[in-house]
Design an enzyme around this catalytic site. Structure first.
Site, short mmCIF file in Angstrom:
data_model
loop_
_atom_site.label_atom_id
_atom_site.label_comp_id
_atom_site.label_asym_id
_atom_site.label_seq_id
_atom_site.Cartn_x
_atom_site.Cartn_y
_atom_site.Cartn_z
CE LYS A 61 -3.46 -9.59 -2.49
NZ LYS A 61 -3.71 -8.39 -3.32
CG HIS A 73 -7.66 -9.83 -5.64
ND1 HIS A 73 -8.86 -9.20 -5.78
CD2 HIS A 73 -7.06 -9.25 -4.57
CE1 HIS A 73 -8.98 -8.25 -4.85
NE2 HIS A 73 -7.90 -8.27 -4.10
CE LYS A 120 -10.62 -3.16 2.48
NZ LYS A 120 -9.54 -2.34 1.97
CG ASP A 149 -4.04 -3.46 -3.57
OD1 ASP A 149 -4.93 -4.34 -3.58
OD2 ASP A 149 -3.95 -2.61 -2.67
CD GLU A 150 -7.62 -4.62 -5.43
OE1 GLU A 150 -6.89 -5.27 -4.65
OE2 GLU A 150 -8.14 -3.52 -5.11
CE LYS A 184 -3.80 -2.45 0.54
NZ LYS A 184 -5.03 -2.46 -0.22
C1 CAP Z 1 -6.84 -5.72 1.41
C2 CAP Z 1 -7.08 -5.65 -0.05
C3 CAP Z 1 -7.95 -6.69 -0.78
C4 CAP Z 1 -9.29 -6.97 -0.18
C5 CAP Z 1 -10.35 -7.51 -1.14
C6 CAP Z 1 -7.67 -4.31 -0.31
O1 CAP Z 1 -6.22 -4.55 1.89
O2 CAP Z 1 -5.85 -5.72 -0.73
O3 CAP Z 1 -8.09 -6.27 -2.10
O4 CAP Z 1 -9.04 -7.90 0.82
O5 CAP Z 1 -11.44 -8.10 -0.49
O6 CAP Z 1 -7.19 -3.60 -1.18
O7 CAP Z 1 -8.66 -3.99 0.32
P1 CAP Z 1 -6.29 -4.03 3.42
P2 CAP Z 1 -11.68 -9.69 -0.47
O8 CAP Z 1 -5.63 -5.12 4.24
O9 CAP Z 1 -5.51 -2.75 3.45
O10 CAP Z 1 -7.73 -3.86 3.78
O11 CAP Z 1 -10.43 -10.33 0.07
O12 CAP Z 1 -12.83 -9.86 0.46
O13 CAP Z 1 -11.97 -10.13 -1.85
MG MG Z 2 -6.44 -5.18 -2.67
#
Ligand code: CAP
Ligand code: MG
Length: 410
Positions: free
Chosen positions: A173, A263, A304, A175-176, A147
């Site tokens: 990893k 993801h 969250k 981020d998406e 992040k």
């Molecule tokens: C977590 C995360 C993931 C979410 C997606 C984000 O970051 O990288 O993309 O977990 O949800 O960007 O939010 P944080 P899920 O730890 O900063 O929240 O796993 O439910 O598909």
């Molecule tokens: Mg993410």
């Protein structure tokens, strides 16, 4: 007119079974007839072209629950092309979502017959293969997402990864939504980050993993994966829903020696409305049958993102329970997690999970390395059976994390 509802029918082992919730002003039987016809051999009227041979392919609505408005349909296996997930979904999760006769439709669950499962690759590594690569036997795997989501350049990205590894996380990893950006080029990021992965492995004596996001148009995605492999990477991450099932299948069919982290960005567009769309349960099973090794399934109600413990436990079971002899897929819990939630998470989900935290590591008051230490300390405390608050008395970084974010308790 051909009829499909037949509650006396017993499904065979070659049938594919799909379960639906139907919201319709019509009686459930009638709406089920519409659904069964449209998802298989029929249409809205009887046909002069229908033949006895074809009638043998008709599905059977063998279960109706009027209280809950759910049905189960057994589809003969020959309605489906082997090894073609888009075709399967165009049938059982296709036109039926748009029928005027059915205002709301939710695809709740699926059971694949062995013959169809065998026509897909399934996970190459699965939980055991991943634990072997990581040389981590029993404890949860600890991961972080770099992040901010977007904005760091290649070197900054690699440095944040390095700090996280040295602090104690196993997996870093992308981020998406990070791919090949003007401010952070894919190839340079892979080179820089894998270089620092080697350095982190040397410094810690532990195995460290980098999961680059290769999501792109399919041929480009394959090219990026090959680059990762040539540069010494062992993992890739794919946003499986935005890339698409065919892309995922094409990728898996290459049988590259790379672990696939899946993801699920965008899943909530179809999973969130409890009366319409597709549940995460079939999505988890489809992903496993095609052959991902790790999949995001939610945080069992502690983080969250949407989703409660009961639902996420069912998705976990879909990934790890018996499914035609396929390897179990590693469930990933991610989204709003921090070390103070790890105890509660493991109480619900057990220790065979990957716990990821982005904000919950890089938001630590002492920075990324301290955040990673706190995450590792929380996992150590769980493995030793010591309450987090107790462990924090002799582990500074965990104490600081608990002070900032608190500790979640059941
Ligand atoms: C977590 C995360 C993931 C979410 C997606 C984000 O970051 O990288 O993309 O977990 O949800 O960007 O939010 P944080 P899920 O730890 O900063 O929240 O796993 O439910 O598909
Ligand atoms: Mg993410």
């Amino acid at each position: 007119m051909l009829r499909y509802v037949d509650t006396g029918y017993t499904p065979t082992e070659d049938d594919l079974i799909a379960e639906y919730y139907i919201g319709s002003s019509m009686p459930l039987e009638e709406a089920s007839e519409w659904l069964a016809a449209e998802s298989s051999i029929g249409t809205w009227t009887d046909l002069s072209t229908m033949k006895e041979r074809i009638v043998k392919l008709k599905p059977h609505v063998f279960y109706l629950n009027r209280d809950e408005s759910t049905i189960k349909v057994a589809y003969p296996g020959d309605l489906f092309e082997r090894g073609n997930m888009p075709q399967i979904l165009s049938s059982i999760a296709g036109n039926i979502f748009g029928l005027r006769a059915i205002e709301n439709l939710r695809f709740l669950d699926i059971r694949f017959p062995d013959k169809i499962v065998e026509s897909f690759k399934g996970p190459r590594f699965g939980i055991q293969g991943i634990r072997k690569i990581l040389e981590v036997d029993k404890r949860p795997i600890i991961g972080t997402i770099i992040k901010p989501k977007l904005g760091l350049n290649e070197k900054e990205h690699a440095e944040v990864a390095y700090e996280a590894w040295v602090g104690g996380v196993d997996i870093v990893k992308d981020d998406e939504n990070l791919s090949d950006m003007v401010f952070n080029r894919f190839e340079k990021r892979i080179e820089e980050t894998l270089k620092l992965r080697d350095k982190a492995e040397e410094r810690t004596g532990e195995k460290k993993i980098y999961m680059p996001n290769i999501t792109a148009e399919t041929n480009e995605m394959i090219r990026r994966a090959e680059f990762v492999e040539q540069t010494g990477g062992e993992y890739v991450m794919i946003d499986i829903l935005t890339a698409g099932w065919a892309a995922l299948q094409s990728f898996r069919n290459l049988d590259l020696n790379l672990v696939i982290h899946a993801h699920r960005a965008g899943h909530a567009a179809v999973t969130r409305n409890e009366r319409h769309g597709i549940s995460m349960l079939p999505i988890a099973k489809i992903s496993r049958v095609i052959g991902v090794d790790q999949l995001h399934i939610g945080t069992f109600g502690v983080g969250k993102m949407m989703g409660g413990p009961e639902d996420d436990l069912r998705y976990q079971e879909a990934l790890t329970g018996e499914l035609s002899g396929l390897e179990p897929v590693f469930p990933v819990a991610s989204g709003g997690l921090h070390p103070g939630l790890y105890g509660m998470l493991c109480e619900i989900a057990g220790k065979d999970i990957i716990i990821q935290a982005g904000g919950g590591i890089h938001g630590h008051p002492g920075g990324t390395m301290s955040g990673a230490r706190a995450a590792r300390q929380a996992v150590d405390a769980i493995m030793e059976g010591v309450p987090l608050a107790e462990y924090a008395k002799s582990h500074r970084e965990l104490g600081e994390a608990l002070e900032k974010w608190g500790e979640g308790r059941r």
